[in-house]
Design a protein around this motif. Sequence first.
Motif, mmCIF file in Angstrom:
data_model
loop_
_atom_site.group_PDB
_atom_site.id
_atom_site.type_symbol
_atom_site.label_atom_id
_atom_site.label_comp_id
_atom_site.label_asym_id
_atom_site.label_seq_id
_atom_site.Cartn_x
_atom_site.Cartn_y
_atom_site.Cartn_z
ATOM 1 N N SER A 30 5.207 7.414 -5.278
ATOM 2 C CA SER A 30 6.319 7.135 -6.187
ATOM 3 C C SER A 30 5.985 5.886 -6.995
ATOM 4 O O SER A 30 4.996 5.195 -6.716
ATOM 5 C CB SER A 30 7.594 6.916 -5.379
ATOM 6 O OG SER A 30 7.502 5.683 -4.682
ATOM 7 N N THR A 32 7.113 3.102 -6.705
ATOM 8 C CA THR A 32 7.142 1.931 -5.822
ATOM 9 C C THR A 32 5.862 1.793 -5.004
ATOM 10 O O THR A 32 5.752 0.877 -4.176
ATOM 11 C CB THR A 32 8.333 2.008 -4.855
ATOM 12 O OG1 THR A 32 8.170 3.176 -4.027
ATOM 13 C CG2 THR A 32 9.644 2.098 -5.603
ATOM 14 N N LYS A 33 4.915 2.703 -5.202
ATOM 15 C CA LYS A 33 3.638 2.748 -4.478
ATOM 16 C C LYS A 33 3.782 3.295 -3.066
ATOM 17 O O LYS A 33 2.826 3.297 -2.302
ATOM 18 C CB LYS A 33 2.948 1.375 -4.434
ATOM 19 C CG LYS A 33 2.642 0.774 -5.789
ATOM 20 C CD LYS A 33 1.794 -0.485 -5.672
ATOM 21 C CE LYS A 33 2.535 -1.600 -4.986
ATOM 22 N NZ LYS A 33 1.747 -2.867 -4.940
ATOM 23 N N LEU A 34 4.965 3.762 -2.700
ATOM 24 C CA LEU A 34 5.177 4.372 -1.391
ATOM 25 C C LEU A 34 4.948 5.882 -1.490
ATOM 26 O O LEU A 34 5.056 6.461 -2.583
ATOM 27 C CB LEU A 34 6.596 4.095 -0.900
ATOM 28 C CG LEU A 34 6.921 2.645 -0.547
ATOM 29 C CD1 LEU A 34 8.390 2.517 -0.195
ATOM 30 C CD2 LEU A 34 6.048 2.165 0.596
ATOM 31 N N THR A 175 2.757 2.584 -11.778
ATOM 32 C CA THR A 175 3.802 2.100 -10.886
ATOM 33 C C THR A 175 4.869 1.369 -11.686
ATOM 34 O O THR A 175 4.763 1.237 -12.905
ATOM 35 C CB THR A 175 3.214 1.152 -9.828
ATOM 36 O OG1 THR A 175 2.833 -0.082 -10.474
ATOM 37 C CG2 THR A 175 1.992 1.759 -9.157
ATOM 38 N N THR A 259 4.325 -1.963 10.781
ATOM 39 C CA THR A 259 4.382 -1.933 9.315
ATOM 40 C C THR A 259 4.466 -0.492 8.824
ATOM 41 O O THR A 259 5.282 -0.160 7.956
ATOM 42 C CB THR A 259 3.150 -2.620 8.717
ATOM 43 O OG1 THR A 259 3.099 -3.977 9.167
ATOM 44 C CG2 THR A 259 3.201 -2.597 7.194
ATOM 45 N N LEU A 263 7.498 1.264 6.703
ATOM 46 C CA LEU A 263 7.310 1.939 5.416
ATOM 47 C C LEU A 263 7.962 3.322 5.432
ATOM 48 O O LEU A 263 8.559 3.750 4.449
ATOM 49 C CB LEU A 263 5.817 2.079 5.105
ATOM 50 C CG LEU A 263 5.037 0.789 4.830
ATOM 51 C CD1 LEU A 263 3.583 1.097 4.542
ATOM 52 C CD2 LEU A 263 5.644 0.036 3.660
ATOM 53 N N LEU A 267 11.338 0.573 3.823
ATOM 54 C CA LEU A 267 11.014 -0.805 3.439
ATOM 55 C C LEU A 267 9.722 -0.813 2.632
ATOM 56 O O LEU A 267 8.874 0.059 2.789
ATOM 57 C CB LEU A 267 10.836 -1.689 4.679
ATOM 58 C CG LEU A 267 12.093 -2.057 5.479
ATOM 59 C CD1 LEU A 267 11.709 -2.940 6.655
ATOM 60 C CD2 LEU A 267 13.114 -2.776 4.609
ATOM 61 N N THR A 268 9.571 -1.817 1.770
ATOM 62 C CA THR A 268 8.311 -1.966 1.068
ATOM 63 C C THR A 268 7.309 -2.674 1.970
ATOM 64 O O THR A 268 7.690 -3.313 2.955
ATOM 65 C CB THR A 268 8.476 -2.795 -0.216
ATOM 66 O OG1 THR A 268 8.814 -4.150 0.136
ATOM 67 C CG2 THR A 268 9.571 -2.226 -1.112
ATOM 68 N N GLU A 269 6.045 -2.558 1.628
ATOM 69 C CA GLU A 269 5.008 -3.187 2.455
ATOM 70 C C GLU A 269 5.202 -4.699 2.484
ATOM 71 O O GLU A 269 5.030 -5.340 3.517
ATOM 72 C CB GLU A 269 3.628 -2.837 1.917
ATOM 73 C CG GLU A 269 2.500 -3.336 2.813
ATOM 74 C CD GLU A 269 1.152 -2.768 2.414
ATOM 75 O OE1 GLU A 269 1.090 -2.001 1.451
ATOM 76 O OE2 GLU A 269 0.157 -3.114 3.067
ATOM 77 N N ARG A 270 5.558 -5.274 1.326
ATOM 78 C CA ARG A 270 5.763 -6.727 1.271
ATOM 79 C C ARG A 270 6.928 -7.149 2.170
ATOM 80 O O ARG A 270 6.851 -8.145 2.898
ATOM 81 C CB ARG A 270 6.021 -7.155 -0.176
ATOM 82 C CG ARG A 270 6.141 -8.664 -0.362
ATOM 83 C CD ARG A 270 6.282 -9.012 -1.832
ATOM 84 N NE ARG A 270 5.094 -8.637 -2.572
ATOM 85 C CZ ARG A 270 4.001 -9.399 -2.659
ATOM 86 N NH1 ARG A 270 3.979 -10.580 -2.040
ATOM 87 N NH2 ARG A 270 2.966 -9.009 -3.344
ATOM 88 N N GLU A 271 8.029 -6.378 2.149
ATOM 89 C CA GLU A 271 9.173 -6.690 3.008
ATOM 90 C C GLU A 271 8.798 -6.601 4.481
ATOM 91 O O GLU A 271 9.156 -7.472 5.284
ATOM 92 C CB GLU A 271 10.326 -5.723 2.702
ATOM 93 C CG GLU A 271 10.997 -5.957 1.363
ATOM 94 C CD GLU A 271 11.987 -4.852 1.015
ATOM 95 O OE1 GLU A 271 12.939 -5.122 0.272
ATOM 96 O OE2 GLU A 271 11.800 -3.701 1.483
#
Length: 292
Positions: A30, A32-34, A175, A259, A263, A267-271
């Motif tokens: 997506s 969002t890179k997820l 993205t 992690t 995901l 959640l995002t990877e950064r979060e």
Amino acid sequence: MATHDRHIATLALAHALSAAERGLPVIPLSPTKLPALPTPHRDESEPSACRGECGRPGHGVHDATTDPAAVRALFAAAPWATGYGIACGRPPHHLIGVDLDTKSSTDSLAALQHLALRHLFTLPPTVTVLTPSGGRHLWLTGPPDTVVPNSASRLAPGIDIRGAGGYLVGPGSVTAHGAYRLAPGTADLPLAPCPRALLRLIAPPARPHHPASPHPPQGQGLIHFVLAAHEGQRNTRLFWAACRAYENGIGDTLAPALTTAALRTGLTEREARATIASAARMTARPHPTGDA
């Protein structure tokens, strides 16, 4: 879907098929890179450890494939996908990604070059992808008998490693923050083998073989606890699980799996990384003795 969006989706599929043709397993992403496809187990009462055995798409990097028909089917199921991810650690290339983050307070490329000088290895010319933020991904191949784990800033601040269970955003992906593109002059380069000295830095030493689960029972329980999180409780559950993991001495070992679980909940990877790092700091603090 707007014409512009359809064009981006069509290009994403074309780039993904090109990567798959080179033997690189891909999944749709997506903006969002997820992973673009949600888990098919999200409505189940019990957390699922399924990695695609159910036969349905939506298992993140475990869906990655080089089969053109399967790639087309994944993108057809996710027409909103604007990019694609390339699974690391999978045959035939056993891809390793060296992610140099320019948002770090230190120069990550200079830090990597310093490591090369210190440990006597040379960074070979290889495929390099430029990120929208100004960072870069170096693509290397690993030996089939070595499992390289994912890590964040373990080598040096701003240097992340993408290994088994991780993925890299492929060039040509679009993205929310911009497009990923190949660095000039690297598109036709072969994937370079990871220097042995660098491999020793990023791959853990061999451990005694245990036929049981890759994580101790309490670790599996913590992963399932995170996977069962619903919106509004994802950060709280991840923080609680990470605290318990560090308190039991398995925090660093379990962090990549936590992690990945985070995901999958959205959640995002950064979060996820920030929450786990916060738990590590919290549990490392000395407990008050009660003295004034």
